[in-house]
Design an enzyme around this catalytic site. Structure first.
Site, mmCIF file in Angstrom:
data_model
loop_
_atom_site.group_PDB
_atom_site.id
_atom_site.type_symbol
_atom_site.label_atom_id
_atom_site.label_comp_id
_atom_site.label_asym_id
_atom_site.label_seq_id
_atom_site.Cartn_x
_atom_site.Cartn_y
_atom_site.Cartn_z
ATOM 1 N NE ARG A 85 44.796 13.174 38.148
ATOM 2 C CZ ARG A 85 44.821 14.399 38.625
ATOM 3 N NH1 ARG A 85 43.747 14.894 39.212
ATOM 4 N NH2 ARG A 85 45.905 15.147 38.555
ATOM 5 C CE LYS A 127 50.583 10.523 40.728
ATOM 6 N NZ LYS A 127 50.521 11.944 41.126
ATOM 7 C CG ASN A 128 54.007 12.076 42.705
ATOM 8 O OD1 ASN A 128 53.272 12.225 41.738
ATOM 9 N ND2 ASN A 128 53.551 11.909 43.931
ATOM 10 C CB CYS A 155 42.918 19.426 43.755
ATOM 11 S SG CYS A 155 43.914 18.858 45.135
ATOM 12 C CG ASP A 172 51.112 11.270 48.116
ATOM 13 O OD1 ASP A 172 52.008 11.478 47.293
ATOM 14 O OD2 ASP A 172 50.344 12.162 48.523
ATOM 15 N NE ARG A 197 48.174 20.061 46.398
ATOM 16 C CZ ARG A 197 48.141 18.982 45.627
ATOM 17 N NH1 ARG A 197 46.995 18.445 45.312
ATOM 18 N NH2 ARG A 197 49.256 18.461 45.142
HETATM 19 C C1 EPZ Z 1 53.628 16.614 45.590
HETATM 20 O O1 EPZ Z 1 52.637 17.599 45.479
HETATM 21 C C2 EPZ Z 1 52.986 15.325 45.093
HETATM 22 N N1 EPZ Z 1 52.564 15.500 43.714
HETATM 23 C C3 EPZ Z 1 51.776 14.994 45.966
HETATM 24 O O2 EPZ Z 1 51.285 13.728 45.528
HETATM 25 C C4 EPZ Z 1 52.247 14.851 47.418
HETATM 26 O O3 EPZ Z 1 51.129 14.597 48.237
HETATM 27 C C5 EPZ Z 1 52.940 16.148 47.853
HETATM 28 O O4 EPZ Z 1 54.035 16.437 46.954
HETATM 29 C C6 EPZ Z 1 53.495 16.052 49.266
HETATM 30 O O5 EPZ Z 1 54.416 15.003 49.331
HETATM 31 C C7 EPZ Z 1 53.474 15.390 42.729
HETATM 32 O O6 EPZ Z 1 54.655 15.175 42.976
HETATM 33 C C8 EPZ Z 1 52.969 15.536 41.317
HETATM 34 P P1 EPZ Z 1 53.918 20.234 48.154
HETATM 35 P P2 EPZ Z 1 53.039 19.171 45.669
HETATM 36 O O7 EPZ Z 1 54.231 21.450 47.376
HETATM 37 O O8 EPZ Z 1 54.425 19.392 45.186
HETATM 38 C C9 EPZ Z 1 52.010 23.666 50.737
HETATM 39 C C10 EPZ Z 1 49.698 12.183 44.786
HETATM 40 O O9 EPZ Z 1 48.756 11.660 45.397
HETATM 41 N N2 EPZ Z 1 52.503 24.559 49.665
HETATM 42 O O10 EPZ Z 1 55.049 19.400 48.687
HETATM 43 O O11 EPZ Z 1 51.952 19.997 45.109
HETATM 44 C C11 EPZ Z 1 50.908 22.740 50.240
HETATM 45 O O12 EPZ Z 1 49.651 23.378 50.315
HETATM 46 C C12 EPZ Z 1 49.963 13.673 44.969
HETATM 47 O O13 EPZ Z 1 50.501 11.584 44.029
HETATM 48 C C13 EPZ Z 1 52.461 25.944 49.881
HETATM 49 O O14 EPZ Z 1 52.026 26.413 50.922
HETATM 50 O O15 EPZ Z 1 53.000 19.280 47.265
HETATM 51 C C14 EPZ Z 1 51.031 21.588 51.209
HETATM 52 O O16 EPZ Z 1 50.365 21.917 52.411
HETATM 53 C C15 EPZ Z 1 48.916 14.359 45.826
HETATM 54 N N3 EPZ Z 1 52.924 26.758 48.894
HETATM 55 C C16 EPZ Z 1 52.525 21.501 51.485
HETATM 56 O O17 EPZ Z 1 53.065 22.775 51.115
HETATM 57 C C17 EPZ Z 1 53.440 26.280 47.717
HETATM 58 O O18 EPZ Z 1 53.875 27.076 46.860
HETATM 59 C C18 EPZ Z 1 53.251 20.422 50.688
HETATM 60 O O19 EPZ Z 1 52.897 20.604 49.330
HETATM 61 C C19 EPZ Z 1 53.475 24.871 47.523
HETATM 62 C C20 EPZ Z 1 53.009 24.039 48.512
#
Ligand code: EPZ
Length: 419
Positions: free
Chosen positions: A398, A22-23, A115, A306, A120
């Site tokens: 989802r 999915k990701n 969320c 995840d 996020r």
């Molecule tokens: C991706 O989310 C995945 N979603 C998430 O999977 C996964 O948990 C996550 O990566 C971490 O591996 C998809 O790919 C659609 P991040 P993403 O940006 O990209 C912080 C699932 O269950 N951050 O890597 O949104 C954030 O708050 C989902 O399939 C900032 O601070 O995650 C977090 O603490 C849930 N500023 C950390 O970085 C930003 O601009 C990692 O988030 C962006 C993120």
């Protein structure tokens, strides 16, 4: 809203096939905005989030045609606006930001908001496209970006919680049509980022180093249509592996990349499960009660956040006390309270859960709260004696395609009832 009714206590046995990731699919669908030629993505799982992304692209003017799990997309004339009423349903809608800025030089994307698992933020996404020369304003809940011509740039893209998968993907997609060379340091290394880069390169982009902390992009003037089959879903495979171990079953998971699950396989073995990794499959059996372990989630190749909820469910049955620390998201133990209603002994303090294993879980009525917490509750229902009802299964849909059919195919007594 659908619910699952599960009669626990049955060992899972047999073969099951994991879907494409999915990701990886979500950013790859958005990347099709970068060309006006037809793209063909194969093996796409029919998930709620994928349907939402396809609907978003259609509202923006992309022609989307499905045939089974193959989807054809052609982004002729597209709008730069991603509306709130779709983005609010799925935060990964923000993956259209980078391609829109790259292709059109402008974008209006609703802020995705937080969320259940955390705030996020998207500051790193904005930092990435601003580094390439986009002017970004946030107005009335929308990200408004403008750029006459994006220019390649060097940047460090990780935040206080480490690298960002989404920000790395969005910045890569904006950089492929920028003038000059972009270097992203502190890039996320997840396999899904590398798979997106593989697709972009098939389109004629020149991305190197994806999957490592430093990604280099040499901008090109245009991209062409391409075909792609995304990588297997390591999180679905990990979820099915935990199901095998928890039920003391014997399961072979096909369409799997064990090389994307290194730490997960090590952790499963540390609990006493037997795991045989082949090139494209994983065989998992759980001979007895799992042993306790210590888990700390981390950016790839560390333990994936995840799979934290699913392993927390497994460790509820351990012969001893385990400790799980969630370092990526600030509120990702929502499953703990529901597991406690099934007799689990879990104490959550901040980002750490201490899990005192019990011999068995009790069936109960439980409520799903987010995608991976739902999976944890289904896993617990598979081992709890009696009838467990998991409500709000839309969370699960989802990210898992008909999970109840896959589990029933392995011998679970599980059915989906419409509420
Ligand atoms: C991706 O989310 C995945 N979603 C998430 O999977 C996964 O948990 C996550 O990566 C971490 O591996 C998809 O790919 C659609 P991040 P993403 O940006 O990209 C912080 C699932 O269950 N951050 O890597 O949104 C954030 O708050 C989902 O399939 C900032 O601070 O995650 C977090 O603490 C849930 N500023 C950390 O970085 C930003 O601009 C990692 O988030 C962006 C993120």
């Amino acid at each position: 809203m659908d619910r699952f009714v599960i009669h626990g206590g049955r060992r899972l046995e047999g073969r099951v096939t994991a879907a494409s990731a999915k990701n990886a699919v979500l950013p790859i669908l958005a990347a099709c905005l970068l060309t006006d030629e037809e793209c063909v993505i194969r093996g796409v799982p029919r998930l709620e989030d994928v349907a939402t992304m396809a609907r978003l692209l259609e509202t923006m003017g992309v022609e989307v045609a499905w045939r089974g799990r193959t989807v054809r997309l052609r982004a002729g004339r597209v709008s730069e606006r991603a509306p709130y009423d779709i983005v609010r349903k799925m935060r990964a809608s923000y993956y259209v930001l980078g391609p829109l800025v790259g292709r059109l030089g402008r974008a209006e994307v609703s802020l995705p908001g937080g969320c259940a698992i955390g705030a996020r933020p998207v500051d790193l996404h904005l930092k990435g496209i601003e580094a390439l020369g986009a002017e970004v304003r946030v107005e009335h809940g929308y990200i408004k970006a403008r750029a006459r011509k994006l220019r390649g740039a060097g940047m460090v893209l990780e935040g206080t919680n480490g690298p960002s998968v989404g920000a790395t993907a969005n910045t890569m997609m904006a950089a492929v049509l920028a003038q000059g060379i972009t270097e992203i340091r502190g890039a996320a290394c997840e396999p899904e980022v590398a798979d997106l880069a593989a697709f972009l390169n098939r389109m004629g982009a020149r991305v190197e180093g994806a999957g490592t902390p430093t990604v280099r992009v040499r901008g090109v003037s245009r991209l062409r249509g391409a075909e792609h089959r995304p990588i297997p879903d390591r999180i679905e495979a990990g979820t099915l592996a935990v199901a095998a171990a928890m039920t003391r079953g014997q399961v072979e998971i096909r369409n799997c990349r064990p090389d994307h699950l290194g730490v997960v396989i090590e952790t499963l073995r540390a609990t006493g499960a037997e795991v045989t990794a082949r090139r494209t499959s994983l065989a998992v059996s759980g001979p007895g009660r799992p042993g306790p372990v210590i888990i700390g989630t981390a950016p790839y190749p560390g333990f994936p956040t995840d799979l934290q909820a699913q392993f927390t469910a497994l460790l509820c049955l351990a012969r001893g006390t385990s400790v799980v620390t969630e370092s990526i998201f600030e509120n990702r133990f929502l499953h703990a309270m529901e597991l406690a209603r099934m007799g689990a002994q879990i104490e959550v303090t901040g980002r750490t859960a201490v899990i005192k294993g019990v011999a068995r879980l009790q069936s109960a009525q439980v409520m799903a709260s987010d995608l991976r917490a739902s999976a944890a509750l289904v896993l617990a229902g598979l081992v709890a004696r009696g009838e467990t009802v998991v409500r709000r299964i839309y969370h699960l849909d989802r990210g898992y395609e008909r999970l109840e059919q896959k589990l029933a195919g392995l011998g679970a007594r599980i059915e989906r009832l419409a509420e």
